[in-house]
Every structure is written in structure tokens, then in C-alpha cells.
Design an enzyme around this catalytic site. Structure first.
Site, PDB file in Angstrom:
ATOM      1  N   HIS A 273       0.823  -1.214   0.000  1.00 10.59           N
ATOM      2  CA  HIS A 273       0.000   0.000   0.000  1.00 10.59           C
ATOM      3  C   HIS A 273       0.858   1.266   0.000  1.00 10.59           C
ATOM      4  O   HIS A 273       0.346   2.374  -0.226  1.00 10.59           O
ATOM      5  CB  HIS A 273      -0.911  -0.003   1.229  1.00 10.59           C
ATOM      6  CG  HIS A 273      -2.230   0.686   1.010  1.00 10.59           C
ATOM      7  ND1 HIS A 273      -2.545   1.361  -0.145  1.00 10.59           N
ATOM      8  CD2 HIS A 273      -3.325   0.812   1.817  1.00 10.59           C
ATOM      9  CE1 HIS A 273      -3.755   1.873  -0.044  1.00 10.59           C
ATOM     10  NE2 HIS A 273      -4.252   1.549   1.133  1.00 10.59           N
TER      11      HIS A 273
ATOM     12  N   ASP B 240      -2.249   2.328  -4.592  1.00  6.35           N
ATOM     13  CA  ASP B 240      -3.473   2.791  -3.943  1.00  6.35           C
ATOM     14  C   ASP B 240      -4.565   1.726  -4.045  1.00  6.35           C
ATOM     15  O   ASP B 240      -4.524   0.846  -4.911  1.00  6.35           O
ATOM     16  CB  ASP B 240      -3.969   4.084  -4.597  1.00  6.35           C
ATOM     17  CG  ASP B 240      -3.024   5.253  -4.346  1.00  6.35           C
ATOM     18  OD1 ASP B 240      -2.361   5.246  -3.287  1.00  6.35           O
ATOM     19  OD2 ASP B 240      -2.936   6.149  -5.209  1.00  6.35           O
TER      20      ASP B 240
END
EC number: 2.3.1.61
Length: 401
Positions: free
Chosen positions: A372, A376
Site C-alpha cells: 500500500h 493505492d
């Protein structure tokens, strides 16, 4: 004259190993190319053979010791043989092996002093067999793995009832972790400690791709001499999704993001020693038959322990198929320094709603674990949706749509 026993080159970027087992003792006589010991690297097990005829006069490193490339671990007092000249000390014969290697064969021992090759010896020892009682069907009466397995299958099994007065310590077994297992453990923990791993899921209706495969699998195999599986569809779909979302094919390098404009896809393979991830190079330039052939060849080499370090190094993205073991759902762990891994699972018939009606369809859950820090949530979801659309409409893959 003393000839040094040294640790040979282990492959690109590999400098350390662990001595798994010596098969010779001080004072033992050896012949050129005879097995001396096994060493384990992060991915494979290697044999170190005798560089010349002679007698073992020194063992500097014992079982379990960590060693480095070029390190001296023993010496042989050379005995010159007119029929067999001493080989160059730096040219060790190496062969990657795996436990229970089906191609490993040994001469049938004439006495208990004979030493079996590692894979066959392990199988014989684990099952408490006498090699003298095993009939070899290989060339010259040699014993193969199949001979050992046949003996196991035809030998009555005696189950011992544990004594009630045995302590817990007596009923446990302590086994040293192999270097491969330690490496797997360390890399998985490092992945969790370093990356901000998030997993997102989707499901795929496999109806069309199953129908397409069933329609053409025989013709495909006849033309290309390789079976048409589902992995080639997923590899090709994954590449198209990576092109759509390039951040998933990238990695973090310090303060920079390294975007890769090539697609080397790692395919996880389970072996007796542990999980390895050999890499299909430039998979985007391959056709379906080439992908199937490459995966088949790498899987075979993995099971036989013949993968080279170049087969295992690199890779821009990985695919793990837990469905072959019956897994319905999982959260795969990223293979660092990659930024994502696709998890495939078991296809099973489930009730789904199609155009307002309940129908039974062959469905598969897929999972994307991603870092992450670089990817995204929207990108992760879009990646899986792209794969879903391509697998549910495989004609788009074939027409490059």
C-alpha cells in the site's frame, strides 16, 4: 600431497551456505568425483565431490556449520592413480538435488559399508529399510527411487503403541531447519515487517474459459505438444492488468520508485523442501504454448531440485495457485522486493445471480496482496477487475482487446 576441499561457487549473488551432511569421515578413502558432503543454499541443495583420489585427512567444518564460497573445509591426502588423474581443485562437480529425487540412482550396495546417494539414502533411512533387500531395476541392478517406493508399498506397516510412561520429550523430535526453510521464514517475516500489505478480493465466473479450454485442448496439445492449462490464461491476463496499472509492476528503491517495462512473472511451486518461485522471463513476448511450456519446465526442475539461481532470481510480479491444494481463499504474502502477488484458488460450483436469476456457475476467488506504500486501493481493485473481465471474456485475450 594435500589437496584442499573448498566450497565452490554457488551462483550469482549467493555467497553463504550451510553444511547439511558429511558422507565421509576422517581416514576414509575417496575417489575422484565421489560424493563428500551436501551443502544447502537459500534455494537449493548441492553436492560437493572429491577433487581427487586419496584419504580424508582433515575436516575443518562439521554438519550444521555455516560456510562461504572459497572457504577451506577439509583436506585430502592425494593418492596418484595412473588411471584417474586428479581434477583441478577449483572445478567441483555440482548437481542441485531435492529430497526423494526420482532421477537419483545409486549402485546397489554389496555391504552395509556402501553409502547411498543422499535422496535415496534419506528415503531408505526414513522408512527403516535395508538396501540389501531392495531389488534394483535400474541399469546394472541399480536402485532407483521407484524401487524404494515399491518396497515401501509392499511392506506391511507395523504401528507401535506409545508407552504410557514416555515423557513429552521422548515423544517429540527436534530437527534443524534447512537453509531453504530458514530463508523462507526470514523473507516472509521481512515482507510483513517492511511492506504495508493489503489484500483485496474478487471472484471470476470460469464458465467461458473452461468451455474454451475444453473445446481446443486436444487440438492445442496435438499442435504444440504441451497441455493447455488455465495458468497461461492468468499469466496473459495478469500482464495486461500490469500494463494498465504499472505501479503494481514497480518496486520501491530507497526514495525512488522503480517502474519496470518488462514482465518477468514468478510462478510459485511447492516442493518437498519448501516453496520456490521460479521466473518466466519476458512472459509478455510469449504465446500461450510458450507460457505453458515454460511453466511446465520450471515446475519439473523445481520438483527435481535442478533449478539454478538464475531461474529463481529477479521477477517483477508473482502468481501463487493455492487452488491446486484445494484452497478456497487466502491472503498471499508479497515476494520482496516485488510490490504485488496474485493468489488463485479452487474453482467450485456456486449459486450466483445472473440477470436476476439464480444459476450454478464454476466460480473462483482471486486475491491481490499489494504494498500500500506504492499502490493505492483504487489501483488494486482495478487490477483485479481487469483480470476478471479478461478471464470471463477470454476472446479479448486472444484478440488483444
Amino acid at each position: 600431497m594435500s589437496v584442499k576441499i573448498i566450497i565452490p561457487s554457488l551462483g550469482e549473488s549467493v555467497t553463504e551456505a550451510t553444511i547439511a551432511k558429511w558422507y565421509k569421515k576422517l581416514g576414509d578413502s575417496v575417489k575422484t568425483d565421489e560424493l563428500l558432503l551436501e551443502i544447502e543454499t537459500e534455494k537449493v541443495t548441492l553436492e560437493v565431490n572429491a577433487p581427487c583420489n586419496g584419504t580424508i585427512e582433515k575436516i575443518a567444518k562439521t554438519d550444521g556449520a555455516n560456510v562461504t564460497v572459497g572457504e577451506e573445509i577439509g583436506e585430502i591426502n592425494e593418492v596418484v592413480d595412473t588411471d584417474t588423474a586428479c581434477t583441478n581443485n577449483n572445478s567441483y562437480k555440482k548437481q542441485a538435488i531435492v529430497q526423494h529425487d526420482s532421477e537419483q540412482i545409486v549402485d546397489k550396495p554389496a555391504s552395509s559399508s556402501n553409502i547411498l546417494a543422499p535422496s535415496v539414502q534419506k528415503l531408505v533411512t526414513e522408512n527403516k529399510l535395508d538396501p540389501n533387500n531392495i531389488k534394483g531395476t535400474g541399469r546394472g541392478g541399480r536402485i532407483t527411487k521407484c524401487d524404494v517406493l515399491e518396497t515401501i508399498n509392499t511392506t506391511p506397516v507395523t504401528i507401535e503403541t506409545p508407552a504410557l510412561n514416555k515423557t513429552n520429550e521422548e515423544r517429540t523430535q527436534r530437527v534443524r531447519m534447512s537453509r531453504l526453510r530458514k530463508t523462507i521464514a526470514q523473507r516472509l517475516k521481512d515482507s510483513q515487517n517492511t511492506a504495508a500489505i493489503l489484500t483485496t478480493f474478487n471472484e471470476i465466473d470460469m464458465s467461458k474459459v473452461i468451455a474454451l479450454r475444453n473445446q481446443y485442448k486436444e487440438e492445442f496439445e496435438k499442435k504444440h505438444t504441451v497441455k493447455l492449462g488455465f495458468m497461461s490464461f492468468f499469466v496473459k491476463a495478469t500482464i495486461e492488468a500490469l500494463k494498465l496499472i504499472p505501479s503494481i509492476n514497480a518496486e520501491i528503491d530507497g526514495d525512488d520508485l522503480l517502474y519496470k517495462n518488462y514482465y518477468d512473472i514468478g510462478v510459485a511451486v511447492g516442493t518437498d523442501q519448501g516453496l520456490v518461485v521460479p521466473v518466466v522471463r519476458d512472459a509478455d513476448k510469449m504465446g500461450f504454448a510458450d507460457v505453458e511450456q515454460a511453466i511446465g519446465d520450471l515446475a519439473k526442475k523445481a520438483r527435481e531440485g535442478k533449478l539454478s539461481m538464475s531461474d529463481l532470481s529477479g521477477g517483477t510480479f508473482s502468481i501463487s495457485n493455492g487452488g491446486v491444494y484445494g484452497s478456497l481463499l487466502s491472503t498471499p504474502i508479497i515476494n520482496p522486493p516485488q510490490s504485488g502477488i496474485l493468489g488463485l484458488h479452487k474453482t467450485e460450483e456456486r449459486a450466483v445471480v445472473i440477470d436476476g436469476k439464480i444459476e450454478i456457475r464454476p466460480m473462483m476467488y482471486i486475491a491481490l496482496s499489494y504494498d500500500h506504500r506504492i499502490i493505492d486501493g483504487k489501483e488494486g481493485v482495478s487490477f483485479l477487475v481487469k483480470i476478471k473481465n479478461l478471464i470471463e471474456n477470454p476472446e479479448k485475450l486472444l484478440l488483444n482487446l
